[in-house]
Design a protein around this motif. Structure first.
Motif, PDB file in Angstrom:
ATOM      1  N   GLU A 103       6.207  -5.415  -5.768  1.00 63.29           N
ATOM      2  CA  GLU A 103       7.299  -4.466  -5.978  1.00 63.29           C
ATOM      3  C   GLU A 103       6.851  -3.284  -6.858  1.00 63.29           C
ATOM      4  O   GLU A 103       7.228  -2.136  -6.626  1.00 63.29           O
ATOM      5  CB  GLU A 103       8.460  -5.241  -6.655  1.00 63.29           C
ATOM      6  N   SER A 104       6.014  -3.593  -7.862  1.00 61.51           N
ATOM      7  CA  SER A 104       5.611  -2.549  -8.816  1.00 61.51           C
ATOM      8  C   SER A 104       4.789  -1.434  -8.154  1.00 61.51           C
ATOM      9  O   SER A 104       4.656  -0.344  -8.704  1.00 61.51           O
ATOM     10  CB  SER A 104       4.806  -3.170  -9.955  1.00 61.51           C
ATOM     11  N   ASP A 105       4.215  -1.701  -6.969  1.00 56.53           N
ATOM     12  CA  ASP A 105       3.413  -0.671  -6.287  1.00 56.53           C
ATOM     13  C   ASP A 105       4.247   0.157  -5.312  1.00 56.53           C
ATOM     14  O   ASP A 105       3.720   1.067  -4.657  1.00 56.53           O
ATOM     15  CB  ASP A 105       2.266  -1.326  -5.477  1.00 56.53           C
ATOM     16  N   PHE A 106       5.544  -0.228  -5.178  1.00 57.94           N
ATOM     17  CA  PHE A 106       6.335   0.332  -4.081  1.00 57.94           C
ATOM     18  C   PHE A 106       6.389   1.865  -4.092  1.00 57.94           C
ATOM     19  O   PHE A 106       6.134   2.508  -3.077  1.00 57.94           O
ATOM     20  CB  PHE A 106       7.762  -0.252  -4.080  1.00 57.94           C
ATOM     21  N   LEU A 139      -3.653  -0.120   4.257  1.00 60.50           N
ATOM     22  CA  LEU A 139      -3.984   0.310   2.895  1.00 60.50           C
ATOM     23  C   LEU A 139      -3.080  -0.454   1.945  1.00 60.50           C
ATOM     24  O   LEU A 139      -1.875  -0.542   2.180  1.00 60.50           O
ATOM     25  CB  LEU A 139      -3.732   1.812   2.738  1.00 60.50           C
ATOM     26  N   THR A 140      -3.652  -1.014   0.896  1.00 61.43           N
ATOM     27  CA  THR A 140      -2.840  -1.759  -0.062  1.00 61.43           C
ATOM     28  C   THR A 140      -3.497  -1.744  -1.434  1.00 61.43           C
ATOM     29  O   THR A 140      -4.686  -1.404  -1.550  1.00 61.43           O
ATOM     30  CB  THR A 140      -2.635  -3.218   0.407  1.00 61.43           C
ATOM     31  N   TYR A 141      -2.733  -2.094  -2.466  1.00 62.74           N
ATOM     32  CA  TYR A 141      -3.341  -2.263  -3.797  1.00 62.74           C
ATOM     33  C   TYR A 141      -3.729  -3.717  -3.987  1.00 62.74           C
ATOM     34  O   TYR A 141      -2.926  -4.622  -3.726  1.00 62.74           O
ATOM     35  CB  TYR A 141      -2.363  -1.868  -4.910  1.00 62.74           C
ATOM     36  N   LEU A 148       5.430   1.543   6.368  1.00 62.79           N
ATOM     37  CA  LEU A 148       5.194   0.763   5.142  1.00 62.79           C
ATOM     38  C   LEU A 148       5.786  -0.621   5.385  1.00 62.79           C
ATOM     39  O   LEU A 148       6.950  -0.750   5.734  1.00 62.79           O
ATOM     40  CB  LEU A 148       5.908   1.436   3.971  1.00 62.79           C
ATOM     41  N   TYR A 149       4.965  -1.663   5.229  1.00 61.60           N
ATOM     42  CA  TYR A 149       5.442  -3.033   5.409  1.00 61.60           C
ATOM     43  C   TYR A 149       5.418  -3.763   4.077  1.00 61.60           C
ATOM     44  O   TYR A 149       4.501  -3.552   3.281  1.00 61.60           O
ATOM     45  CB  TYR A 149       4.548  -3.807   6.373  1.00 61.60           C
ATOM     46  N   GLN A 150       6.392  -4.683   3.937  1.00 66.40           N
ATOM     47  CA  GLN A 150       6.332  -5.528   2.747  1.00 66.40           C
ATOM     48  C   GLN A 150       5.754  -6.895   3.077  1.00 66.40           C
ATOM     49  O   GLN A 150       5.343  -7.621   2.197  1.00 66.40           O
ATOM     50  CB  GLN A 150       7.698  -5.590   2.077  1.00 66.40           C
ATOM     51  N   SER A 151       5.737  -7.230   4.362  1.00 65.17           N
ATOM     52  CA  SER A 151       4.958  -8.413   4.767  1.00 65.17           C
ATOM     53  C   SER A 151       4.358  -8.118   6.136  1.00 65.17           C
ATOM     54  O   SER A 151       4.926  -7.344   6.912  1.00 65.17           O
ATOM     55  CB  SER A 151       5.843  -9.646   4.799  1.00 65.17           C
TER      56      SER A 151
END
Ligand SMILES: C[S@@+](CC[C@H](N)C(=O)[O-])C[C@H]1O[C@@H](n2cnc3c(N)ncnc32)[C@H](O)[C@@H]1O
Length: 260
Positions: free
Chosen positions: A20-23, A51-53, A37-40
């Motif tokens: 959540e903190s990267d949203f 691309l992700t953190y 943008l996907y959350q899963s």
């Protein structure tokens, strides 16, 4: 998931937010790249690159790298490189850049490994990269570099990065650099080269070939004050015709063209 806008990366690339903190940051990255943008994500997700953190770095993943790993712009010195700044100007790259060179524009920055190596050798390096994906990974890496102890204690700033086509950007440089460095993508010798590193394979799959290499060379030759250095695989013919000097390694060479 946000509505996918029309994108040049349609069905190829998405941004994946795992925390959540990267949203906020990832949402703005997804918007600027015009990708979903996907959350899963799972095996039905249509895109193949993400691309992700992870581990406080922006990373590029393919489906093989989903579970662990990911590719990031590495800001660490190369194995065997002297860890003082500036590192000694040794080896074929330094020979090709020339003893009098101080300022360099790397017009094809990619994973930033050559640019950062030149930076650590004490050259003043400016970077250009046309892919927005690579520019995002580089931007993240340069921010991380600015936080590193030795950079701060020596009051150094990471290279300036411009995103765009170097063929256009080189025509508008504020000052002509001593050297313009080019390392465009050449087609692999064999279809599936076992030797190509994963990072380079991904670059080829994601961005395709650099079909306008000759125009890039012409733009670089016009814009440089003194020389153009082209990194070339050993099997490829020189990009700008017969070079003035060439420094050959095992699998690649640096072709040097002087502006007379
Ligand atoms: C082989 S990679 C460079 C690798 C880099 N030297 C390194 O050490 O990681 C080539 C890169 O050049 C970029 N590129 C090719 N043509 C370009 C152009 N005309 N303008 C800006 N970037 C370009 C590509 O997008 C790609 O990321």
């Amino acid at each position: 998931m946000s509505t996918p806008p029309i994108s040049q990366y349609n069905d190829k690339l998405a941004v994946w937010c795992q925390h959540e903190s990267d949203f906020t940051q990832l949402n703005s990255l997804a918007n600027s790249l015009a990708v979903p943008l996907y959350q899963s994500i799972d095996k039905h997700t249509p895109e193949v690159f993400f691309l992700t953190y992870r581990d406080d770095c922006l990373k590029l993943l393919d489906k093989e790298l989903l579970k662990k790993g990911g590719l990031t712009v590495d800001i660490q010195p190369r194995a065997g490189e002297q860890r003082s700044y500036p590192a000694p100007k040794q080896g074929n790259l330094a020979k090709a850049l020339g003893r009098k060179t101080k300022t360099i524009v790397d017009a094809t920055t990619g994973w930033g490994q050559d640019a950062l190596f030149m930076f650590r050798m004490g050259y003043q390096v400016q970077c250009i990269e046309r892919s927005e994906i690579m520019a995002a990974l580089l931007g993240d890496a340069f921010q991380r570099l600015n936080q590193v102890d030795w950079m701060q204690s020596l009051n150094l700033q990471a290279p300036k990065l411009s995103q765009g086509n170097a063929i256009e950007l080189l025509a508008n440089l504020e000052a002509s650099p001593d050297c313009i460095y080019l390392d465009p993508m050449f087609p692999p010798k064999r279809k599936k080269s076992a030797l190509a590193k994963k990072s380079m394979q991904i670059l080829q799959e994601l961005l395709g070939q650099d079909e306008d290499k000759e125009q890039l060379f012409e733009a670089a030759f016009k814009a440089t004050a003194k020389r153009v250095v082209v990194k070339t695989p050993d099997y490829a013919k020189p990009l700008g015709g017969k070079p003035d000097e060439s420094f050959k390694g095992k699998l690649l060479r640096y072709d040097v063209y002087f502006k007379k």
